[in-house]
Design a protein around this motif. Structure first.
Motif, PDB file in Angstrom:
ATOM      1  N   ASN A 105       0.855  -1.247   0.072  1.00 63.43           N
ATOM      2  CA  ASN A 105       0.104  -0.007  -0.035  1.00 63.43           C
ATOM      3  C   ASN A 105       0.892   1.146   0.067  1.00 63.43           C
ATOM      4  O   ASN A 105       2.057   1.281   0.472  1.00 63.43           O
ATOM      5  CB  ASN A 105      -0.939   0.065   1.180  1.00 63.43           C
ATOM      6  CG  ASN A 105      -0.241   0.109   2.471  1.00 63.43           C
ATOM      7  OD1 ASN A 105       0.265   1.332   2.911  1.00 63.43           O
ATOM      8  ND2 ASN A 105       0.056  -1.063   3.334  1.00 63.43           N
ATOM      9  N   VAL A 106       0.230   2.415  -0.241  1.00 61.26           N
ATOM     10  CA  VAL A 106       0.937   3.536  -0.672  1.00 61.26           C
ATOM     11  C   VAL A 106       1.731   4.043   0.793  1.00 61.26           C
ATOM     12  O   VAL A 106       2.628   4.471   0.791  1.00 61.26           O
ATOM     13  CB  VAL A 106       0.044   4.777  -0.979  1.00 61.26           C
ATOM     14  CG1 VAL A 106       0.886   6.198  -0.939  1.00 61.26           C
ATOM     15  CG2 VAL A 106      -0.521   4.510  -2.476  1.00 61.26           C
ATOM     16  N   PHE A 107       1.184   4.016   1.982  1.00 58.33           N
ATOM     17  CA  PHE A 107       1.778   4.337   3.306  1.00 58.33           C
ATOM     18  C   PHE A 107       3.222   3.738   3.196  1.00 58.33           C
ATOM     19  O   PHE A 107       4.011   4.390   3.489  1.00 58.33           O
ATOM     20  CB  PHE A 107       0.933   3.902   4.374  1.00 58.33           C
ATOM     21  CG  PHE A 107       1.266   4.109   5.866  1.00 58.33           C
ATOM     22  CD1 PHE A 107       1.036   5.797   6.210  1.00 58.33           C
ATOM     23  CD2 PHE A 107       2.291   3.626   6.363  1.00 58.33           C
ATOM     24  CE1 PHE A 107       1.418   6.142   7.240  1.00 58.33           C
ATOM     25  CE2 PHE A 107       2.844   4.120   7.360  1.00 58.33           C
ATOM     26  CZ  PHE A 107       2.466   5.378   8.004  1.00 58.33           C
ATOM     27  N   ARG A 108       3.106   2.317   3.079  1.00 55.36           N
ATOM     28  CA  ARG A 108       4.282   1.666   3.157  1.00 55.36           C
ATOM     29  C   ARG A 108       5.471   1.904   2.203  1.00 55.36           C
ATOM     30  O   ARG A 108       6.621   2.240   2.472  1.00 55.36           O
ATOM     31  CB  ARG A 108       4.041   0.209   3.129  1.00 55.36           C
ATOM     32  CG  ARG A 108       5.601  -0.784   3.353  1.00 55.36           C
ATOM     33  CD  ARG A 108       6.285  -0.501   4.553  1.00 55.36           C
ATOM     34  NE  ARG A 108       7.772  -0.910   4.331  1.00 55.36           N
ATOM     35  CZ  ARG A 108       8.854  -0.146   4.725  1.00 55.36           C
ATOM     36  NH1 ARG A 108       8.474   0.749   5.847  1.00 55.36           N
ATOM     37  NH2 ARG A 108      10.036  -0.701   4.614  1.00 55.36           N
ATOM     38  N   LEU A 109       4.930   2.341   0.860  1.00 49.68           N
ATOM     39  CA  LEU A 109       5.731   2.593  -0.129  1.00 49.68           C
ATOM     40  C   LEU A 109       6.450   4.120   0.096  1.00 49.68           C
ATOM     41  O   LEU A 109       7.627   4.375  -0.058  1.00 49.68           O
ATOM     42  CB  LEU A 109       5.253   2.769  -1.460  1.00 49.68           C
ATOM     43  CG  LEU A 109       4.369   1.455  -1.796  1.00 49.68           C
ATOM     44  CD1 LEU A 109       3.992   1.471  -3.292  1.00 49.68           C
ATOM     45  CD2 LEU A 109       5.919   0.194  -1.997  1.00 49.68           C
TER      46      LEU A 109
ATOM     47  N   ARG B 158      -7.572   8.214  10.849  1.00 47.70           N
ATOM     48  CA  ARG B 158      -6.598   8.913  11.043  1.00 47.70           C
ATOM     49  C   ARG B 158      -6.645  10.204  10.330  1.00 47.70           C
ATOM     50  O   ARG B 158      -6.294  11.364  10.891  1.00 47.70           O
ATOM     51  CB  ARG B 158      -5.403   8.157  10.506  1.00 47.70           C
ATOM     52  CG  ARG B 158      -3.763   8.806  10.316  1.00 47.70           C
ATOM     53  CD  ARG B 158      -2.864   7.832  10.082  1.00 47.70           C
ATOM     54  NE  ARG B 158      -3.083   7.249   8.759  1.00 47.70           N
ATOM     55  CZ  ARG B 158      -2.539   6.260   8.524  1.00 47.70           C
ATOM     56  NH1 ARG B 158      -1.581   5.487   8.951  1.00 47.70           N
ATOM     57  NH2 ARG B 158      -2.834   5.553   7.084  1.00 47.70           N
TER      58      ARG B 158
ATOM     59  N   ALA C 286       0.597  -2.334  10.524  1.00 44.47           N
ATOM     60  CA  ALA C 286       1.763  -1.639  10.648  1.00 44.47           C
ATOM     61  C   ALA C 286       2.158  -1.076   9.326  1.00 44.47           C
ATOM     62  O   ALA C 286       2.414   0.048   9.066  1.00 44.47           O
ATOM     63  CB  ALA C 286       2.766  -2.421  11.114  1.00 44.47           C
ATOM     64  N   ASP C 287       2.034  -1.992   8.266  1.00 46.29           N
ATOM     65  CA  ASP C 287       2.345  -1.689   6.920  1.00 46.29           C
ATOM     66  C   ASP C 287       1.290  -0.618   6.308  1.00 46.29           C
ATOM     67  O   ASP C 287       1.827   0.168   5.429  1.00 46.29           O
ATOM     68  CB  ASP C 287       2.242  -2.763   6.073  1.00 46.29           C
ATOM     69  CG  ASP C 287       3.442  -3.494   5.918  1.00 46.29           C
ATOM     70  OD1 ASP C 287       4.481  -3.096   6.072  1.00 46.29           O
ATOM     71  OD2 ASP C 287       3.314  -4.371   4.678  1.00 46.29           O
ATOM     72  N   TYR C 288       0.053  -0.382   6.996  1.00 49.88           N
ATOM     73  CA  TYR C 288      -0.625   0.846   6.712  1.00 49.88           C
ATOM     74  C   TYR C 288      -0.459   2.093   7.590  1.00 49.88           C
ATOM     75  O   TYR C 288      -1.193   3.033   7.707  1.00 49.88           O
ATOM     76  CB  TYR C 288      -1.987   0.540   6.742  1.00 49.88           C
ATOM     77  CG  TYR C 288      -2.835  -0.611   5.653  1.00 49.88           C
ATOM     78  CD1 TYR C 288      -3.094  -0.018   4.392  1.00 49.88           C
ATOM     79  CD2 TYR C 288      -2.521  -1.733   5.758  1.00 49.88           C
ATOM     80  CE1 TYR C 288      -3.176  -1.050   3.361  1.00 49.88           C
ATOM     81  CE2 TYR C 288      -3.024  -2.858   4.596  1.00 49.88           C
ATOM     82  CZ  TYR C 288      -3.433  -2.394   3.732  1.00 49.88           C
ATOM     83  OH  TYR C 288      -3.570  -2.937   2.666  1.00 49.88           O
ATOM     84  N   GLY C 289       0.468   1.691   8.481  1.00 53.05           N
ATOM     85  CA  GLY C 289       0.864   2.934   9.406  1.00 53.05           C
ATOM     86  C   GLY C 289       0.240   2.874  10.719  1.00 53.05           C
ATOM     87  O   GLY C 289       0.031   3.988  11.514  1.00 53.05           O
TER      88      GLY C 289
ATOM     89  N   SER D 181      -8.126   2.544   1.042  1.00 56.39           N
ATOM     90  CA  SER D 181      -7.471   3.207  -0.089  1.00 56.39           C
ATOM     91  C   SER D 181      -6.273   2.332  -0.201  1.00 56.39           C
ATOM     92  O   SER D 181      -5.497   1.998   0.659  1.00 56.39           O
ATOM     93  CB  SER D 181      -7.189   4.523   0.133  1.00 56.39           C
ATOM     94  OG  SER D 181      -5.948   4.948   0.007  1.00 56.39           O
ATOM     95  N   GLU D 182      -6.128   1.885  -1.506  1.00 62.29           N
ATOM     96  CA  GLU D 182      -4.711   1.135  -1.872  1.00 62.29           C
ATOM     97  C   GLU D 182      -3.951   2.024  -3.063  1.00 62.29           C
ATOM     98  O   GLU D 182      -4.510   2.985  -3.532  1.00 62.29           O
ATOM     99  CB  GLU D 182      -5.117  -0.107  -2.378  1.00 62.29           C
ATOM    100  CG  GLU D 182      -5.548  -1.243  -1.376  1.00 62.29           C
ATOM    101  CD  GLU D 182      -4.549  -1.577  -0.549  1.00 62.29           C
ATOM    102  OE1 GLU D 182      -3.327  -1.213  -0.722  1.00 62.29           O
ATOM    103  OE2 GLU D 182      -4.832  -2.474   0.348  1.00 62.29           O
ATOM    104  N   ALA D 183      -2.826   1.665  -3.266  1.00 63.66           N
ATOM    105  CA  ALA D 183      -2.016   2.226  -4.167  1.00 63.66           C
ATOM    106  C   ALA D 183      -2.736   1.988  -5.779  1.00 63.66           C
ATOM    107  O   ALA D 183      -3.367   1.075  -5.844  1.00 63.66           O
ATOM    108  CB  ALA D 183      -0.488   1.759  -4.409  1.00 63.66           C
TER     109      ALA D 183
ATOM    110  N   TRP E 114      -0.925 -11.816  -4.599  1.00 56.90           N
ATOM    111  CA  TRP E 114      -1.813 -10.822  -3.866  1.00 56.90           C
ATOM    112  C   TRP E 114      -1.901  -9.657  -4.855  1.00 56.90           C
ATOM    113  O   TRP E 114      -1.126  -9.256  -5.612  1.00 56.90           O
ATOM    114  CB  TRP E 114      -1.102 -10.109  -2.620  1.00 56.90           C
ATOM    115  CG  TRP E 114      -1.943  -9.481  -1.871  1.00 56.90           C
ATOM    116  CD1 TRP E 114      -2.868  -9.857  -1.065  1.00 56.90           C
ATOM    117  CD2 TRP E 114      -2.130  -8.053  -1.627  1.00 56.90           C
ATOM    118  NE1 TRP E 114      -3.461  -9.189  -0.235  1.00 56.90           N
ATOM    119  CE2 TRP E 114      -3.106  -7.846  -0.637  1.00 56.90           C
ATOM    120  CE3 TRP E 114      -1.341  -7.226  -2.151  1.00 56.90           C
ATOM    121  CZ2 TRP E 114      -3.414  -6.377  -0.213  1.00 56.90           C
ATOM    122  CZ3 TRP E 114      -1.811  -5.657  -1.958  1.00 56.90           C
ATOM    123  CH2 TRP E 114      -2.687  -5.451  -0.818  1.00 56.90           C
TER     124      TRP E 114
ATOM    125  N   PRO F 202      -3.775  -5.339  -4.937  1.00 60.28           N
ATOM    126  CA  PRO F 202      -4.130  -4.171  -4.292  1.00 60.28           C
ATOM    127  C   PRO F 202      -5.942  -4.283  -4.533  1.00 60.28           C
ATOM    128  O   PRO F 202      -6.162  -3.443  -5.513  1.00 60.28           O
ATOM    129  CB  PRO F 202      -3.509  -3.083  -4.510  1.00 60.28           C
ATOM    130  CG  PRO F 202      -3.014  -3.500  -5.869  1.00 60.28           C
ATOM    131  CD  PRO F 202      -2.840  -4.929  -6.029  1.00 60.28           C
TER     132      PRO F 202
END
Lengths: 312, 433
Positions: free
Chosen positions: A252-256, B31, B50-53, B247-249, B316, B318
């Motif tokens: 996902n964009v956050f991690r990138l 957030r 965590a990967d999404y913050g 929301s994804e990339a 996988w 998105p």
């Protein structure tokens, strides 16, 4: 049937890329003269192939030709634009890409033959052989008994991706810590521009392919800076596998974004010659990037990490 | 001096991707509004949030990774044949054993969850699960129930029974299903009520494992597939989110050797990706169709050979960004997938395995937003006809496009975040409600 269109010769393209590399190292600015004889000496070839390679660069707008003065550089190589990837692919290189794409999608089996590839891609034996040999040189294919080649393991499954991160965790921080690490300042500046430009884009326009390109370039910069040639070679070979289709796990964009910021932090410390800090940050960065999702999850069941054997 | 701290919202999704990623969407919106969303999760989901913050707090995982791998080998061997059965025949074979496992998770989690909540001291807890965790009721703050399964999860006389895959008007079917369901779940239900009693919670009616929250309940259900209830839900406590899409990339479509035709995305979730035999049969059909197919095969890529030139396999995707670009979505009827298809105006071809997938498949057909295909009983001609029929149904496409546009105007994630923050007392001024 997939086919590959007629493209420039690979040696001319390789040389065009080498010329750009030399121009970068020499700090050439837009408008700088590209002297054939000097380039021939630096690239260790005669003037004839240099002239052909300059023609390829001119066709792509990277150089301009002036009838009396020869060729001049037309672009600013310190900017992040990716002139190298803008060059056309050689016929055999395009075929090698198609082979890799189709292997990653399991359209090709683990073992291939030249005849099978000629039929599939409607290509002649010479081109197929060149593509196969270039993949063999890159340690992606391995000669098998008879007329066949076997694909070597590439990081495209959860287990092999985990193994790849384990390998990089051992070698990349070590590459920075070997005494004599040399950062290529011009490339570092171009990368920094590129990463900052990427970070400035909104989420909806965030380019995952652009991220992947900058990510590979960043880690290659570290390998190239290593003073130990064996570590540098081992890393460069392994990083080549990360360019292959099928490797990139979507994130996902956050991690990138976070990952790009980590790159910038490491770059800051490399430029400040704080190599131990850079190596520590690199370790943290690789650990975070190596995180994987569970392979299976279902209500009432413990989430599965790792692979499951095929049962059906 | 009073510290103006952002409210902490503890999201606790069950250990499945549907609930987990649905909560990611809500957490992203929280957030954006200045709140501090944190996740409580099973240890096996480490890093996913965590990967999404987001900050993660883990419940201790029972057993070793090797135990888990063995569990899944047994699970697949035992249950894959059950997924070929009708919903009513899955009651004893799959549903009741799954309720046993779900109740086990609630009992095991009780003590560590209570300790975690005491440490986190959230302003609100958001529970996205199908079973109650008594520690949440005892946390001393409002709690929110997210109904991320189909609307059938909340019983009503005019709504078909949960997990039945029945039409609302099928009275005989309802009686037969309910009788078997209540009998098969009687033992586990009694065990769960006994556990609740130990923690001071009242018993639940037969067949139910989770009560409505006294504070707030959020349903994903979009209007286009909503049922007319005999007893309408209390509008003060029940909010319809109209989907809840994270929301994804942006997704960049890969290059196919046969690079023509509409784009079809196929994903049966992480569980469905293990059914290689079914997916291989489908790939053989895809080879002959004038379309491009993206197929989620999880970690099973090496199980496939000679994949057609119009098919791209990956471990996988998105998903929301892929569904957005797809002309058809073939899925298992998981409610998240179904809502994502509706949100982006993409028709669904649903091939359900289990649980509320059956309910969504039936509802998609009833409301004209897609079709249902029995995963165990189809011929290549059936599958081709279903795909080509949906790709060519312009009337359905136009209706879904207009509906998707309406859903996207006020996303469910935003509605959820606003409703959750309305429960927080003394919201700091910098937190937008």
């Amino acid at each position: 049937m997939p086919s590959v269109v007629k493209l420039p010769r690979k040696n001319h393209l390789d040389l065009a890329q080498r010329i750009l590399e030399v121009a970068r190292q020499q700090g050439m600015r837009p408008g700088a003269h590209l002297p054939e004889q000097q380039l021939a000496t630096l690239c260790n070839v005669s003037r004839t192939p240099i002239r052909a390679a300059l023609k390829v660069l001119a066709e792509r707008g990277v150089a301009t030709r002036e009838s009396d003065a020869g060729y001049r550089l037309a672009v600013d190589l310190s900017l992040p634009a990716d002139f190298d990837s803008g060059l056309p692919r050689a016929e055999e290189a395009a075929l090698a890409d198609a082979i890799l794409r189709d292997r990653a999608a399991r359209r090709l089996g683990g073992t291939i033959t030249v005849t099978e590839l000629m039929r599939r891609y409607n290509a002649d034996r010479r081109t197929v052989l060149k593509a196969v040999l270039s993949l063999t040189d890159d340690d992606i294919l391995q000669r098998a008994p008879g007329q066949s080649w076997v694909f070597r393991p590439i990081p495209d499954s959860p287990q092999s991706i985990a193994a790849s991160f384990e390998y990089r965790l051992l070698l990349e921080p070590a590459a920075v810590l070997v005494p004599g690490f040399q950062l290529d300042g011009v490339k570092a500046a171009a990368l920094r521009h590129g990463m900052e430009a990427l970070l400035s884009r909104p989420d909806s326009e965030f380019g995952t392919r652009e991220f992947q390109r900058l990510d590979i370039e960043f880690h290659r910069l570290i390998a190239q800076g290593c003073a130990n040639p064996f570590i540098a070679d081992a890393l460069a070979g392994h990083l080549r596998l990360r360019e292959l289709p099928g490797h990139a796990g979507s994130v996902n964009v956050f991690r990138l974004r976070q990952s790009t910021q980590e790159h910038l932090g490491i770059l800051d410390n490399l430029e400040a010659r704080q190599y131990e800090v850079a190596a520590d940050l690199l370790k943290v960065h690789l650990r975070l990037s190596g995180n994987q999702r569970p392979q299976a999850a279902n209500r009432g069941a413990p989430p599965l990490q790792g692979l499951i054997r095929r049962l059906v | 001096m009073k510290i103006d701290r952002p409210p902490t919202i503890a999201l606790f999704p069950e250990a499945s991707f549907g609930a987990a990623l649905n909560c990611v969407g809500i957490a992203q919106a929280l957030r954006d509004r200045g709140a501090r969303p944190v996740f409580i999760c099973h240890g096996g989901f480490s890093g996913v949030f965590a990967d999404y913050g987001f900050q993660e707090y883990h419940l201790p995982a029972a057993g070793t990774p090797s135990d888990t791998a063995n569990y899944w080998q047994d699970f697949i061997k035992r249950h894959l044949p059950h997924f070929d059965m009708s919903p009513i025949d899955q009651i004893e074979t799959y549903v009741a054993p799954t309720w046993e496992a779900i109740v086990d998770t609630a009992v095991e989690a009780e003590a560590p969850l209570g300790q975690l909540l005491a440490r986190i001291r959230p302003d609100v807890v958001v529970l996205d699960n199908v079973v109650m965790f008594p520690a949440i009721a005892a946390a001393g703050c409002p709690w929110v129930r997210v109904v991320s399964c189909a609307e059938t999860e909340l019983p009503d006389a005019a709504v078909p029974p949960y997990l039945s895959g029945l039409a609302a008007a099928d009275e005989a079917g309802r009686r037969a299903f309910e009788a078997r369901y209540l009998a098969a779940t009687e033992k586990v239900h009694a065990r769960f009520n006994a556990f609740r009693a130990e923690t001071g919670l009242k018993p639940l009616p037969r067949g139910q494992f989770l009560e409505a929250s006294p504070d707030l309940n959020l349903l994903l259900t979009p209007t286009i597939v909503k049922y007319e209830r005999k007893v309408p839900l209390d509008a003060e406590r029940f909010f319809y989110l109209e989907g809840c899409v994270r929301s994804e990339a942006p997704f960049q479509i890969p290059d196919f050797p046969r690079n023509k035709g509409p784009l079809v995305y196929v994903s049966f979730g992480s569980l469905g990706a293990l059914d290689v035999k079914l997916i291989q049969r489908m790939l053989d059909v895809f080879a002959g169709l004038p379309a491009r197919f993206l197929v989620n095969v999880g970690g099973m890529r090496d199980a496939y050979e000679a994949v057609p030139d119009n098919v791209h396999l990956d471990a996988w995707f998105p998903q929301p960004s892929v569904v957005q670009k797809s002309d058809l979505f073939i899925h298992h009827g998981g409610n998240n997938s179904f809502c994502e298809a509706l949100y982006f105006g993409t028709p669904s071809l649903i091939m359900p395995y289990c649980w509320d997938g059956h309910d969504n498949a039936r509802r998609a057909e009833e409301t004209g937003v897609g079709r249902r295909l029995d995963r165990a009983r189809w011929t290549p001609e059936d599958l081709s006809a279903a795909i080509l029929g949906l790709l060519g149904d312009e009337a359905m496409r136009e209706r879904l496009a207009a509906n998707g546009e309406a859903m996207r105007r006020r996303p469910g994630t935003a509605r959820a975040a606003d409703a959750i923050l309305s429960l927080v007392t003394n919201v700091p001024s910098k937190v937008r409600g």
